[in-house]
Design an enzyme around this catalytic site. Sequence first.
Site, PDB file in Angstrom:
ATOM      1  CG  LEU A   1      -0.902  -1.542  55.999  1.00  0.00           C
ATOM      2  CD1 LEU A   1      -1.001  -1.041  57.425  1.00  0.00           C
ATOM      3  CD2 LEU A   1       0.480  -1.307  55.424  1.00  0.00           C
TER       4      LEU A   1
ATOM      5  CG  HIS B   1      -9.018   1.023  52.039  1.00  0.00           C
ATOM      6  ND1 HIS B   1      -8.406   0.608  50.877  1.00  0.00           N
ATOM      7  CD2 HIS B   1      -8.518   0.233  53.026  1.00  0.00           C
ATOM      8  CE1 HIS B   1      -7.590  -0.395  51.151  1.00  0.00           C
ATOM      9  NE2 HIS B   1      -7.627  -0.642  52.450  1.00  0.00           N
TER      10      HIS B   1
END
Length: 174
Positions: A95, A136
Amino acid sequence: MPQKKIVIEPDPILRKKSKPVEKVDDELRRLLDDMLETMYAAPGIGLAAVQVGILKRLIVIDISKDEDKKEPLFLINPKIISKSQQTSTYEEGCLSLPGHFAEIERPAECEINFIDYNGKKKEIKADGLLSTCIQHEVDHLDGVLFIDYLSKLKKDMIIKKLVKHKKELNKIVL
Ligand code: K2U
Ligand code: ZN
């Protein structure tokens, strides 16, 4: 609960190491709730606190596909305690790097310990997309982005495009 603005790369805060949380209280739970709402609205399947400008070791994740059956995970001070030798490759996005995706190879499974939403110590094993997403997000807490696993050429190209993207966004805002 207010959604928060997501920090876009390049931004120096995304390269900083986040600090452990000292106390799990209602104020922290409000932040976790805001992070989760921000993630769902993006939409995304994971979000680290640094991505909304807060250098605390906090992650929210929800890989459930069904809109009606949400299964959020709140990870406070997560620590990866083991990773498998076997690897798997997923197309990752972020994002904080909108519009960019790349195939990233990581250990297929991992085991983490963390503190949950109610302050309890927990330990889970993850595989598949959840394992990739946890790795991540924990990378985010250490100032690492998925583009760091790419060649310098690919990484520099993505950053160059994001610089242009941010300039365009600033023009619209100003
Ligand atoms: O850090 C983030 O912005 C979280 C990523 C989650 C993710 C991590 C690893 C692999 C795929 C996604 C965002 O949710 S990116 C948006 C997204 C959503 C679903 C699938 C792929 C990318
Ligand atoms: Zn990310």
